[in-house]
Scaffold this motif. Structure first.
Motif, PDB file in Angstrom:
ATOM      1  N   ARG A 162      -4.560   1.002   2.314  1.00 42.62           N
ATOM      2  CA  ARG A 162      -5.023   0.706   0.954  1.00 42.62           C
ATOM      3  C   ARG A 162      -5.954   1.799   0.434  1.00 42.62           C
ATOM      4  O   ARG A 162      -5.858   2.223  -0.731  1.00 42.62           O
ATOM      5  CB  ARG A 162      -5.725  -0.653   0.920  1.00 42.62           C
ATOM      6  CG  ARG A 162      -4.789  -1.840   1.082  1.00 42.62           C
ATOM      7  CD  ARG A 162      -5.507  -3.144   0.824  1.00 42.62           C
ATOM      8  NE  ARG A 162      -6.434  -3.498   1.878  1.00 42.62           N
ATOM      9  CZ  ARG A 162      -6.142  -4.262   2.927  1.00 42.62           C
ATOM     10  NH1 ARG A 162      -4.913  -4.740   3.064  1.00 42.62           N
ATOM     11  NH2 ARG A 162      -7.042  -4.547   3.847  1.00 42.62           N
TER      12      ARG A 162
ATOM     13  N   ALA B 188       2.343   1.685  -3.513  1.00 37.65           N
ATOM     14  CA  ALA B 188       1.310   2.134  -4.449  1.00 37.65           C
ATOM     15  C   ALA B 188       0.989   3.608  -4.245  1.00 37.65           C
ATOM     16  O   ALA B 188       0.850   4.373  -5.211  1.00 37.65           O
ATOM     17  CB  ALA B 188       0.052   1.286  -4.274  1.00 37.65           C
ATOM     18  N   GLU B 189       0.867   4.022  -2.981  1.00 32.65           N
ATOM     19  CA  GLU B 189       0.558   5.428  -2.716  1.00 32.65           C
ATOM     20  C   GLU B 189       1.690   6.344  -3.184  1.00 32.65           C
ATOM     21  O   GLU B 189       1.450   7.367  -3.843  1.00 32.65           O
ATOM     22  CB  GLU B 189       0.297   5.657  -1.230  1.00 32.65           C
ATOM     23  CG  GLU B 189      -0.090   7.103  -0.931  1.00 32.65           C
ATOM     24  CD  GLU B 189      -0.068   7.454   0.545  1.00 32.65           C
ATOM     25  OE1 GLU B 189      -0.644   8.496   0.896  1.00 32.65           O
ATOM     26  OE2 GLU B 189       0.529   6.704   1.329  1.00 32.65           O
ATOM     27  N   ASP B 190       2.935   5.982  -2.849  1.00 36.34           N
ATOM     28  CA  ASP B 190       4.066   6.824  -3.229  1.00 36.34           C
ATOM     29  C   ASP B 190       4.133   7.008  -4.743  1.00 36.34           C
ATOM     30  O   ASP B 190       4.352   8.125  -5.248  1.00 36.34           O
ATOM     31  CB  ASP B 190       5.370   6.208  -2.715  1.00 36.34           C
ATOM     32  CG  ASP B 190       5.602   6.465  -1.238  1.00 36.34           C
ATOM     33  OD1 ASP B 190       4.718   7.054  -0.579  1.00 36.34           O
ATOM     34  OD2 ASP B 190       6.679   6.072  -0.728  1.00 36.34           O
TER      35      ASP B 190
ATOM     36  N   ALA C 229       0.825  -1.209   0.000  1.00 34.29           N
ATOM     37  CA  ALA C 229       0.000   0.000   0.000  1.00 34.29           C
ATOM     38  C   ALA C 229       0.858   1.257   0.000  1.00 34.29           C
ATOM     39  O   ALA C 229       0.539   2.247  -0.666  1.00 34.29           O
ATOM     40  CB  ALA C 229      -0.935  -0.007   1.213  1.00 34.29           C
ATOM     41  N   THR C 230       1.982   1.224   0.730  1.00 32.61           N
ATOM     42  CA  THR C 230       2.887   2.378   0.756  1.00 32.61           C
ATOM     43  C   THR C 230       3.517   2.597  -0.607  1.00 32.61           C
ATOM     44  O   THR C 230       3.584   3.735  -1.099  1.00 32.61           O
ATOM     45  CB  THR C 230       3.982   2.166   1.817  1.00 32.61           C
ATOM     46  OG1 THR C 230       3.372   2.067   3.107  1.00 32.61           O
ATOM     47  CG2 THR C 230       4.971   3.322   1.819  1.00 32.61           C
TER      48      THR C 230
ATOM     49  N   ALA D 224      -3.984   4.781  -0.556  1.00 36.20           N
ATOM     50  CA  ALA D 224      -3.334   4.603  -1.857  1.00 36.20           C
ATOM     51  C   ALA D 224      -4.331   4.860  -2.990  1.00 36.20           C
ATOM     52  O   ALA D 224      -3.998   5.491  -4.004  1.00 36.20           O
ATOM     53  CB  ALA D 224      -2.744   3.205  -1.965  1.00 36.20           C
TER      54      ALA D 224
ATOM     55  N   ALA E 193      -4.154   5.256  -7.055  1.00 31.93           N
ATOM     56  CA  ALA E 193      -3.911   3.855  -7.409  1.00 31.93           C
ATOM     57  C   ALA E 193      -5.240   3.149  -7.653  1.00 31.93           C
ATOM     58  O   ALA E 193      -6.239   3.424  -6.981  1.00 31.93           O
ATOM     59  CB  ALA E 193      -3.134   3.150  -6.294  1.00 31.93           C
TER      60      ALA E 193
END
Length: 392
Positions: free
Chosen positions: A97, A17-19, A14-15, A100, A105
């Protein structure tokens, strides 16, 4: 065509994907859905700060950690100038999630099956949870964040099928207020061969609930009986059980995190759980962040070697801590006699202060060289038996 497909929606995936979404990349995040990892749920202040975790995600703030030895010796360690935040993975992981997805995402629920390649690119094949059909996502890069026994790592990265791991089990229970040997503001860590012959047991408060569990490399250990014994010792046997969970926890980073082509690993899939403590949430999220950094660099430059940045960046900051914790586990977890000496060593005020400063800030503290020297001498004395395992 996606820029990156992230396989696994835990803290690491999740990290990542968010970044990447915040950088404007087209990202897909595939998660199986409905799975909750067994975890004590402890996060340090640095994680809260670095990853912008709101106070609403904390179900408790712990101000004391207590070590319990095989003979029942108890050492309370106050957490000076800070606290340990506690999260419930059921809600914390979903929060990450959702964040993100808010960043851009695309969330997909399904089970990863394989990676295929042809002239049109790299394709992540997964089984959609709702329809049961196989679906394909075309992408430039893949981040494998699918856990300790990662299928992405096993099939795509050399050595990805050989991570040593502890099998962990815990029970989430409805927790009372202070009762028996349990207190909602204190984490208990139990070093006792009757609970775990090579790791430890834990009783971690989560506000209205608590996580009680243990881990072991030894397959013959009865994890459920050991957890029942922990509940009994804490006076929590009759508390209603909310859920039971078990899973592997890796304890050694892989030597390689990418396949030299289009895949990079993150989190448990790369083996980034701290030796000795088994702490994983912070390191998982850092693993997701450096994987995203490596992916972004590869997308910009086209250089395959940039995928290696993930491991290089992580090890540059955390290799020394992992080395020290690994040495401590090898030294003290071998027998109850050694565990007794370890808990005895924890009476030392310098050990307590440096341990929690390192935990909260995620770096070895270098500000007090005399304290380090004193600890080194005491450590050697305990390991060689020059001092008795008693209050020091």
């Amino acid at each position: 065509m996606f820029d990156v497909v992230v396989v696994g929606g835990g803290p690491s995936g999740a990290t990542a994907a968010e970044d990447l979404a915040l950088l404007g990349r087209k990202v897909a995040l595939i998660d199986r859905g409905g799975r909750i990892k067994p975890c004590g749920g402890a996060i340090p202040p640095r994680l809260i700060r670095d990853f912008r975790i709101p106070q609403s995600q904390l179900v408790a703030k712990i101000t004391t950690a207590r070590m319990i030895s095989p003979t029942g010796r108890r050492v309370d360690i106050p957490i000076e100038n800070g606290f340990v935040g506690m999260v419930d993975r059921e809600h914390f992981d979903e929060y990450l999630r959702a964040r993100a997805a808010d960043a851009g995402a695309e969330r997909l629920t399904g089970t990863y099956l394989r990676i295929a390649r042809d002239r049109t690119g790299t394709h992540v094949i997964y089984r959609d949870k709702q329809s049961g059909e196989e679906r394909s996502l075309t992408t430039k890069l893949v981040i494998g964040a699918d856990g300790a026994r990662s299928n992405v790592a096993r099939t795509e990265v050399p050595g990805g099928d050989s991570i040593p791991y502890v099998i962990a089990y815990h029970e989430i229970i409805e927790a009372p207020g202070p009762r028996g040997d349990y207190h909602p503001d204190r984490c208990d860590v139990i070093y006792d061969g009757r609970i775990s012959p090579d790791f430890y047991g834990w009783v971690f408060p989560h506000g209205k609930s608590a996580s009680i569990g243990m881990g072991s490399f030894v397959k013959e250990v009865d994890l459920k009986k050991a957890t029942a014994d922990l509940r009994a010792a804490s006076g929590l046997s009759d508390c209603p059980t909310i859920r039971r969970e078990g899973a592997p926890i890796p304890l050694k980073p892989l030597d390689r995190w990418d396949n030299g082509r289009d895949v990079v690993l993150a989190g448990d899939a790369a083996g980034v759980v701290a030796p000795s403590s088994g702490e994983g949430i912070y390191y998982a999220m850092m693993g997701g962040r450096v994987a995203a950094t490596a992916a972004e660099s590869k997308l910009k430059t086209g250089l395959i070697r940039d995928l290696g940045l993930a491991r290089k960046l992580f090890m540059k900051e955390h290799k020394s801590v992992f080395k020290v914790l690994g040495a401590m586990q090898n030294a003290y977890y071998k027998s109850d006699e050694r565990r007794e000496r370890f808990v005895s060593l924890c009476h030392d005020i310098d050990v307590q202060r440096l341990t929690f400063e390192a935990y909260m800030n995620k770096e070895l503290v270098k500000a007090r060289p005399l304290a380090h020297l004193k600890i080194g001498v005491k450590n050697l004395a305990h390991l060689t038996g020059l001092v008795r395992a008693e209050y020091v």
